[in-house]
Enzyme design. Structure first.
Site, short mmCIF file in Angstrom:
data_model
loop_
_atom_site.label_atom_id
_atom_site.label_comp_id
_atom_site.label_asym_id
_atom_site.label_seq_id
_atom_site.Cartn_x
_atom_site.Cartn_y
_atom_site.Cartn_z
CB CYS A 104 1.92 -12.87 -0.81
SG CYS A 104 2.29 -11.33 -1.66
CB CYS A 154 4.48 -7.14 1.73
SG CYS A 154 3.74 -5.52 2.09
CB SER A 191 4.90 -12.82 -3.58
OG SER A 191 4.09 -11.77 -4.02
CG ASP A 196 -0.31 -9.48 5.42
OD1 ASP A 196 0.53 -8.60 5.16
OD2 ASP A 196 -1.47 -9.47 5.00
P1 4NP Z 1 1.35 -9.05 0.83
O1 4NP Z 1 0.82 -8.01 1.92
O2 4NP Z 1 0.26 -10.08 0.63
O3 4NP Z 1 2.57 -9.63 1.47
O4 4NP Z 1 1.65 -8.24 -0.41
C1 4NP Z 1 -0.39 -7.33 1.78
C2 4NP Z 1 -0.46 -6.16 1.06
C3 4NP Z 1 -1.65 -5.48 0.95
C4 4NP Z 1 -2.78 -5.98 1.54
C5 4NP Z 1 -2.73 -7.17 2.23
C6 4NP Z 1 -1.53 -7.84 2.35
N1 4NP Z 1 -4.01 -5.26 1.42
O5 4NP Z 1 -4.99 -5.70 2.05
O6 4NP Z 1 -4.08 -4.25 0.75
#
Ligand code: 4NP
Length: 154
Positions: free
Chosen positions: A8, A13, A15, A122
């Site tokens: 991800c 979150c 993955s 997300d």
């Molecule tokens: P993930 O979610 O891609 O499912 O781990 C996110 C976690 C953090 C961020 C973006 C998406 N971030 O921008 O910090």
């Protein structure tokens, strides 16, 4: 043994949840798989999964606390059989990062399933129901992917 990398954006979150759910479901079926997860971004490298994701997963019996975030590496494209992207942007990013002589299959995770969406959204900036939705989709996707692997090996 098949080697699977979930990918991800932040690797805190979606993955990590997919890694935990797939590991538990494969074990229940007696399937031996090597499973990891990574992010296309490095902002959270070294961090444990998001506390909201860990809590939601724990309520369903999945322990994510041992995991630490890392960024996708060049070696991943050779060491894994499948790189499974959680959303379309992750899929596009992986195709762009992929060395031309890569040996892995780069696929959108939910394309193996029959969900009403191809993407695991997300949940980072949303509320608690976003994390439940992610787990619902991942549980469905994991069963579908394991069915695919079992059919392939027959
Ligand atoms: P993930 O979610 O891609 O499912 O781990 C996110 C976690 C953090 C961020 C973006 C998406 N971030 O921008 O910090």
């Amino acid at each position: 043994m098949k080697r699977i990398l979930f990918v991800c954006l932040g690797n805190i979150c979606r993955s990590p949840a997919a890694e935990g759910v797939m590991r538990a479901k494969a074990r229940r079926r007696g399937l031996k798989l090597y499973i990891e997860s990574a992010g296309t971004g490095a902002w959270h490298a070294g961090d444990p999964p998001d506390a909201r994701m860990m809590r939601a997963a724990k309520r369903r019996g999945y322990d994510l606390s041992y995991q630490r975030a890392r960024k996708v590496t060049d070696a991943d494209f050779f060491e894994f059989d499948f790189l499974l992207a959680m959303d379309l942007a992750n899929h596009t990013d992986l195709l762009e990062l992929a060395p031309p002589n890569r040996e892995c299959d780069i696929r959108l995770f939910l394309d193996f399933a029959d969900c009403e969406t191809r993407e695991t959204p997300d949940p980072y900036y949303g509320g608690d129901q976003g994390f439940e939705r992610v787990l619902d989709l991942i549980e469905e996707g994991a069963e579908a992917f394991l069915n695919y692997l079992e059919d392939e090996s027959e």
